[in-house]
Structure formats: structure tokens, C-alpha cells
Design an enzyme around this catalytic site. Structure first.
Site, PDB file in Angstrom:
ATOM      1  CG  HIS A  21      -7.338  -6.251   1.211  1.00  0.00           C
ATOM      2  ND1 HIS A  21      -7.113  -5.513   0.069  1.00  0.00           N
ATOM      3  CD2 HIS A  21      -6.353  -5.909   2.083  1.00  0.00           C
ATOM      4  CE1 HIS A  21      -6.031  -4.762   0.251  1.00  0.00           C
ATOM      5  NE2 HIS A  21      -5.553  -4.984   1.464  1.00  0.00           N
ATOM      6  CD  GLU A  60      -6.134  -7.538   6.552  1.00  0.00           C
ATOM      7  OE1 GLU A  60      -5.158  -6.971   7.053  1.00  0.00           O
ATOM      8  OE2 GLU A  60      -6.807  -7.045   5.618  1.00  0.00           O
ATOM      9  CG  HIS A  70      -1.984  -1.021   1.201  1.00  0.00           C
ATOM     10  ND1 HIS A  70      -3.229  -0.768   0.672  1.00  0.00           N
ATOM     11  CD2 HIS A  70      -2.007  -2.309   1.624  1.00  0.00           C
ATOM     12  CE1 HIS A  70      -3.977  -1.865   0.787  1.00  0.00           C
ATOM     13  NE2 HIS A  70      -3.258  -2.816   1.354  1.00  0.00           N
ATOM     14  N   GLY A 104      -9.872  -1.864   3.259  1.00  0.00           N
ATOM     15  CA  GLY A 104     -10.650  -1.259   4.343  1.00  0.00           C
ATOM     16  C   GLY A 104     -11.331  -2.290   5.218  1.00  0.00           C
ATOM     17  CG  ASP A 149      -2.324   4.845   2.243  1.00  0.00           C
ATOM     18  OD1 ASP A 149      -2.013   3.673   1.980  1.00  0.00           O
ATOM     19  OD2 ASP A 149      -3.485   5.181   2.560  1.00  0.00           O
TER      20      ASP A 149
END
Length: 341
Positions: A199, A202, A17, A172, A19
């Protein structure tokens, strides 16, 4: 293997990622550009942008990103950030990297999704030219945001398809916004022709991995919940899915509560395809060399294993067939001297 040898190994990374992976020096530069005060002391700044070794949950881990969001609101900042992550990767011999980001998080001050992607691609291109690495972009939607926002972003950024933008993802809050909620939009977006990674698993829900596989997605991030799920593992392999594993991150967020709960050994022993990734270099205080060290320490992963995992990563990447062929050739040559030892 010693750290210096692990660092020298050629590597491919699929799950990183933007950021969450900025160096402290770049964070300071971005803060100056945004006129935001950040600590000048490295340890203080690191504490601000790094998640605790053990978080309460994934959502607790994600709070760290709030510090970075205001710093990535201009084209200049996004280009600098993308270049920084490519540079970090190249300096530890990553030959291929896919960097993912959510345009929505950089649209607070008026940028459009298209402008965000353009700025990131500019930074990736600069890094590629300077360091000889291949770097691609994946655009994420945010699960907890309105589906209409993600739908508009995905449609608007298509002009960059196969010009550096190679795929889509949703990141998210997985627990409250599972694949079933996103399914229709994922199918719509798949029709554009770019592949999806997702994703999945998780948050400890094996059914979310099942749902993602049933959507035809061939790469899944984390898949921690596949641990001790024999039937799901068989389905995963039968559908030729590749796992994007993120060891340090999963221990932090308690996706894997212990090393024993992390699914690597079960995946490897079953012959599943997998890749080793950082997830967030800064938020998790890691890099690929550190991840490789941990795999050697906890799982006795060998050089031959690393070669196989990197082959899997490149084959499952969203690079073009010609790029994959060149990368695989480069990978094999890079490992020759180590395999002979």
C-alpha cells in the site's frame, strides 16, 4: 456497455482484503459460530459493516473492520470466509484473484500465523475446485504493529510459500508508518524469495511511492498520490511498476477527494500498467462489475481498455509463469467476441 455485459467480462483482481469483503450471509454464519449477536435485518447489518460513502479519513474507514475481527478467530471461520470471497469473485467472472489478509488480526484467541494461513488456503482451494477460478493468498503485516510481530509472522508462514501463499504486503496506517519505517523488514522478507506488494500513496504522500519503488517493489496499492506528479509517474513507468487501483475506496477515504483527483486517466494516458480492484467488497459496498461501471461512466473505459488492464493484472500477478500463460490465454479467448463487436 450494460451491467450484464460488464459482469460477463473475464476479470483479474490483485487487491482484495478478506476481512473487508465478506457477504452478509457469511457474516451471519460467522457471527453464529463465534456466538456474537449481529442484526438480522440486512440494512442494519450492512450499515454496521459498510463504511460511509465519505469518511473523514483512511483511519475512519478502517474502523469498520473492528466488527469483523472477532468473527475470524477459528480455522472454520477463516476457511468459510476465504471460500465466500472466492465464490463472490467467481460469480462475476473473475478468473484470477489474490486475497490478502493479516494473520495477526486472527490470532486473538490462540491461533498461530501458520494455522491462520492454512485455514485461509483451505477455503481458497475449496473455491477453486468448485468454481474454476485461480485464487492465491497474500499475507499482510500491520504497519502500526511491532515490527517484531510482523517479522515473526512472515518467517513462520513461509512453509506455505508457493502452496497458495504467493506474496507479502503491509496494510494499515500508512501516514504514521511510511515505507522508510518498514524498509529493513521489507528487505529481510524479500530475501525469502516471495514478492512484495505495498500500500503506497493512499494517504496523499508522493514520497511514499518513491520510497516503495526504491525498495524494488513492482506492484503498489492505490498510488493515489501519483496524481499530478509528472516526475514520479515517469519513475513509476521506468521501473515497470503496476498500480493496483481502488476507485470507490479512494473516494470514500478521501485519498482522492474528487473523481478528477483519481490518477487513472494520467496513468492510462502515460502508458502505465494498472489493474482495477475492489479493495473491500463489503466495506466499500462494491464488486468488480460495479467498479467497471464506474470506469465506463467517469472515464469512458472501453472493452479494449479492460482487456489491457486485465492483461497487466495477470502479468503483474504473483501466479506462476505457467499459470500466467494459461490465464492470459483464457482472458484473450474470453474477450474475442466482445472486441469483434
Amino acid at each position: 456497455m450494460e451491467t450484464k455485459d460488464l459482469k460477463k467480462l473475464a476479470k483479474a483482481e490483485l487487491h482484495c482484503h478478506l476481512d473487508g469483503s465478506l457477504s452478509l450471509d457469511t457474516i451471519r454464519q460467522l457471527a453464529a459460530l463465534a456466538q456474537v449477536d449481529v442484526p438480522q435485518d440486512d440494512s442494519e447489518l450492512k450499515q454496521l459493516v459498510t463504511a460511509p460513502e465519505t469518511c473523514e479519513s483512511l483511519m475512519d474507514y478502517l474502523k469498520t473492520f473492528d466488527v469483523i475481527r472477532p468473527l475470524l478467530q477459528t480455522p472454520q471461520a477463516l476457511t468459510l470466509a476465504a471460500y465466500d470471497v472466492v465464490k463472490q469473485a467467481a460469480l462475476e467472472n473473475v478468473i484470477y484473484i489474490e486475497i490478502r489478509f493479516a494473520p495477526e488480526l486472527s490470532m486473538d484467541q490462540g491461533l498461530t500465523a501458520t494455522q491462520v494461513v492454512e485455514a485461509v488456503l483451505k477455503g481458497l482451494e475449496q473455491g477453486q475446485k468448485e468454481f474454476g477460478i485461480v485464487a492465491k493468498a497474500i499475507v499482510c503485516g500491520m504497519r502500526q504493529s511491532s515490527l517484531d510481530i510482523s517479522r515473526e509472522i512472515f518467517a513462520n508462514v513461509l512453509e506455505w510459500a508457493n502452496k497458495g501463499l504467493v506474496g507479502f504486503d503491509f496494510a494499515g496506517n500508512e501516514l504514521d508508518f511510511p515505507p522508510a519505517v518498514l524498509a529493513d523488514l521489507i528487505k529481510e522478507t524479500q530475501a525469502y524469495g516471495l514478492p512484495f506488494t505495498l500500500h503506497a500513496g493512499e494517504c496523499g504522500c508522493p514520497n511514499y511511492i518513491v520510497d516503495a519503488i526504491d525498495l524494488g517493489i513492482k506492484r503498489l496499492g492505490h498510488v493515489t498520490a501519483i496524481h499530478n506528479q509528472k516526475d514520479l509517474l515517469a519513475k513509476f513507468i521506468a521501473n515497470d511498476v503496476t498500480a493496483e487501483l481502488c476507485f470507490t475506496s479512494n473516494l470514500q477515504t478521501k485519498a482522492a477527494r474528487t473523481v478528477e483527483d483519481f490518477p487513472y486517466m494520467q496513468l492510462r494516458q502515460a502508458g502505465a500498467k494498472l489493474s482495477i480492484n475492489t479493495d473491500n467488497r463489503t466495506v466499500s459496498d462494491t464488486n468488480l462489475t460495479k467498479e467497471y461501471e464506474l470506469f465506463v461512466k467517469h472515464f469512458e473505459t472501453s472493452v479494449t481498455d479492460f482487456l489491457e488492464h486485465n492483461r497487466d493484472a495477470i502479468k503483474a500477478s504473483f501466479a506462476s509463469p505457467a499459470e500466467k500463460e494459461a490465464l492470459l490465454d483464457r482472458l484473450e479467448k474470453a474477450y474475442q467476441s466482445y472486441i469483434k463487436k
